[in-house]
Motif scaffolding. Structure first.
Motif, PDB file in Angstrom:
ATOM      1  N   LEU A 113     -16.954  15.283 -16.376  1.00 39.85           N
ATOM      2  CA  LEU A 113     -17.467  14.026 -15.820  1.00 39.85           C
ATOM      3  C   LEU A 113     -17.804  13.025 -16.927  1.00 39.85           C
ATOM      4  O   LEU A 113     -17.535  11.826 -16.802  1.00 39.85           O
ATOM      5  N   GLU A 114     -18.406  13.533 -18.008  1.00 39.33           N
ATOM      6  CA  GLU A 114     -18.711  12.651 -19.133  1.00 39.33           C
ATOM      7  C   GLU A 114     -17.429  12.063 -19.719  1.00 39.33           C
ATOM      8  O   GLU A 114     -17.379  10.888 -20.067  1.00 39.33           O
ATOM      9  N   GLY A 115     -16.384  12.883 -19.810  1.00 41.20           N
ATOM     10  CA  GLY A 115     -15.107  12.401 -20.328  1.00 41.20           C
ATOM     11  C   GLY A 115     -14.485  11.344 -19.440  1.00 41.20           C
ATOM     12  O   GLY A 115     -13.944  10.346 -19.921  1.00 41.20           O
ATOM     13  N   VAL A 116     -14.549  11.557 -18.131  1.00 42.85           N
ATOM     14  CA  VAL A 116     -13.994  10.594 -17.179  1.00 42.85           C
ATOM     15  C   VAL A 116     -14.758   9.278 -17.262  1.00 42.85           C
ATOM     16  O   VAL A 116     -14.163   8.192 -17.280  1.00 42.85           O
ATOM     17  N   LEU A 117     -16.063   9.355 -17.322  1.00 40.55           N
ATOM     18  CA  LEU A 117     -16.871   8.145 -17.427  1.00 40.55           C
ATOM     19  C   LEU A 117     -16.594   7.424 -18.750  1.00 40.55           C
ATOM     20  O   LEU A 117     -16.478   6.196 -18.783  1.00 40.55           O
ATOM     21  N   ASP A 118     -16.455   8.183 -19.830  1.00 41.95           N
ATOM     22  CA  ASP A 118     -16.143   7.599 -21.128  1.00 41.95           C
ATOM     23  C   ASP A 118     -14.800   6.863 -21.073  1.00 41.95           C
ATOM     24  O   ASP A 118     -14.685   5.731 -21.556  1.00 41.95           O
ATOM     25  N   PHE A 119     -13.781   7.492 -20.483  1.00 38.49           N
ATOM     26  CA  PHE A 119     -12.480   6.846 -20.339  1.00 38.49           C
ATOM     27  C   PHE A 119     -12.613   5.538 -19.554  1.00 38.49           C
ATOM     28  O   PHE A 119     -12.105   4.494 -19.967  1.00 38.49           O
ATOM     29  N   TYR A 120     -13.300   5.604 -18.433  1.00 38.47           N
ATOM     30  CA  TYR A 120     -13.442   4.435 -17.568  1.00 38.47           C
ATOM     31  C   TYR A 120     -14.127   3.280 -18.297  1.00 38.47           C
ATOM     32  O   TYR A 120     -13.637   2.142 -18.299  1.00 38.47           O
ATOM     33  N   LEU A 121     -15.255   3.568 -18.934  1.00 40.75           N
ATOM     34  CA  LEU A 121     -15.983   2.514 -19.645  1.00 40.75           C
ATOM     35  C   LEU A 121     -15.169   1.958 -20.806  1.00 40.75           C
ATOM     36  O   LEU A 121     -15.137   0.745 -21.041  1.00 40.75           O
ATOM     37  N   HIS A 122     -14.500   2.835 -21.534  1.00 38.24           N
ATOM     38  CA  HIS A 122     -13.683   2.406 -22.669  1.00 38.24           C
ATOM     39  C   HIS A 122     -12.559   1.488 -22.200  1.00 38.24           C
ATOM     40  O   HIS A 122     -12.342   0.413 -22.779  1.00 38.24           O
ATOM     41  N   GLU A 123     -11.848   1.896 -21.164  1.00 38.44           N
ATOM     42  CA  GLU A 123     -10.725   1.105 -20.682  1.00 38.44           C
ATOM     43  C   GLU A 123     -11.174  -0.213 -20.059  1.00 38.44           C
ATOM     44  O   GLU A 123     -10.503  -1.239 -20.225  1.00 38.44           O
ATOM     45  N   MET A 124     -12.295  -0.216 -19.363  1.00 37.87           N
ATOM     46  CA  MET A 124     -12.792  -1.462 -18.775  1.00 37.87           C
ATOM     47  C   MET A 124     -13.229  -2.428 -19.874  1.00 37.87           C
ATOM     48  O   MET A 124     -12.982  -3.642 -19.787  1.00 37.87           O
ATOM     49  N   THR A 125     -13.861  -1.913 -20.911  1.00 41.13           N
ATOM     50  CA  THR A 125     -14.266  -2.752 -22.040  1.00 41.13           C
ATOM     51  C   THR A 125     -13.044  -3.311 -22.746  1.00 41.13           C
ATOM     52  O   THR A 125     -12.966  -4.512 -23.043  1.00 41.13           O
ATOM     53  N   LYS A 126     -12.073  -2.444 -23.013  1.00 35.94           N
ATOM     54  CA  LYS A 126     -10.842  -2.875 -23.679  1.00 35.94           C
ATOM     55  C   LYS A 126     -10.107  -3.923 -22.842  1.00 35.94           C
ATOM     56  O   LYS A 126      -9.640  -4.930 -23.371  1.00 35.94           O
ATOM     57  N   TYR A 127     -10.053  -3.694 -21.538  1.00 35.48           N
ATOM     58  CA  TYR A 127      -9.406  -4.641 -20.625  1.00 35.48           C
ATOM     59  C   TYR A 127     -10.101  -6.003 -20.689  1.00 35.48           C
ATOM     60  O   TYR A 127      -9.459  -7.043 -20.801  1.00 35.48           O
ATOM     61  N   SER A 128     -11.426  -5.980 -20.645  1.00 27.79           N
ATOM     62  CA  SER A 128     -12.197  -7.225 -20.675  1.00 27.79           C
ATOM     63  C   SER A 128     -12.013  -7.974 -21.991  1.00 27.79           C
ATOM     64  O   SER A 128     -11.804  -9.196 -21.991  1.00 27.79           O
ATOM     65  N   TYR A 129     -12.086  -7.249 -23.107  1.00 29.25           N
ATOM     66  CA  TYR A 129     -11.896  -7.900 -24.406  1.00 29.25           C
ATOM     67  C   TYR A 129     -10.501  -8.500 -24.520  1.00 29.25           C
ATOM     68  O   TYR A 129     -10.324  -9.588 -25.052  1.00 29.25           O
ATOM     69  N   PHE A 130      -9.511  -7.779 -24.030  1.00 26.09           N
ATOM     70  CA  PHE A 130      -8.143  -8.290 -24.092  1.00 26.09           C
ATOM     71  C   PHE A 130      -8.006  -9.576 -23.276  1.00 26.09           C
ATOM     72  O   PHE A 130      -7.381 -10.531 -23.715  1.00 26.09           O
ATOM     73  N   LYS A 131      -8.600  -9.603 -22.092  1.00 28.98           N
ATOM     74  CA  LYS A 131      -8.528 -10.802 -21.251  1.00 28.98           C
ATOM     75  C   LYS A 131      -9.214 -11.985 -21.933  1.00 28.98           C
ATOM     76  O   LYS A 131      -8.735 -13.110 -21.865  1.00 28.98           O
ATOM     77  N   MET A 132     -10.345 -11.732 -22.596  1.00 27.65           N
ATOM     78  CA  MET A 132     -11.036 -12.811 -23.303  1.00 27.65           C
ATOM     79  C   MET A 132     -10.243 -13.243 -24.534  1.00 27.65           C
ATOM     80  O   MET A 132     -10.124 -14.435 -24.814  1.00 27.65           O
ATOM     81  N   PHE A 133      -9.686 -12.268 -25.259  1.00 26.66           N
ATOM     82  CA  PHE A 133      -8.910 -12.575 -26.457  1.00 26.66           C
ATOM     83  C   PHE A 133      -7.686 -13.418 -26.116  1.00 26.66           C
ATOM     84  O   PHE A 133      -7.318 -14.329 -26.855  1.00 26.66           O
ATOM     85  N   SER A 134      -7.049 -13.124 -24.989  1.00 24.63           N
ATOM     86  CA  SER A 134      -5.844 -13.857 -24.594  1.00 24.63           C
ATOM     87  C   SER A 134      -6.169 -15.120 -23.781  1.00 24.63           C
ATOM     88  O   SER A 134      -5.279 -15.733 -23.204  1.00 24.63           O
TER      89      SER A 134
END
Length: 105
Positions: A72-93
């Motif tokens: 569960l910790e791994g799944v949550l880590d993946f989710y938070l990491h990908e959502m953060t990366k997605y958000s930063y990419f959208k702001m960067f672009s």
């Protein structure tokens, strides 16, 4: 006693140039689908827990529960990491407005 504090000439260009890695980008639906699939996989292991518990293998059943916490910790880590990366990419672009936190990076 005199010491020599002069610097020796620095050797340059001794490493090979690294290849630029392509960053994997998931869209929002892919992130959600992977999260949901992982949660379903974790939930399916509770059947194993029930079987082990019913057959008296209590320590093995506890191990399943412990592993579920780690998964569960791994799944949550993946989710938070990908959502953060997605958000930063959208702001960067420039697809999203940059937040004050983004501007501090």
């Amino acid at each position: 006693m005199n010491r020599d504090f002069s610097l020796k000439e620095r050797v340059e260009n001794t490493r090979e140039q690294q290849q630029i890695r392509r960053v994997v980008h998931f869209n929002l639906q892919e992130i959600k689908d992977r999260f949901d699939e992982s949660i379903c996989n974790i939930e399916s292991k509770f059947e194993l827990y029930d079987e082990l518990n019913a057959s008296g293998k209590l320590e093995d059943a506890k191990d399943v529960l412990r592993s579920q916490i780690i998964f569960l910790e791994g799944v949550l880590d993946f989710y938070l990491h990908e959502m953060t990366k997605y958000s930063y990419f959208k702001m960067f672009s420039n697809e999203w407005d940059k937040t004050s936190q983004y501007k501090k990076i």
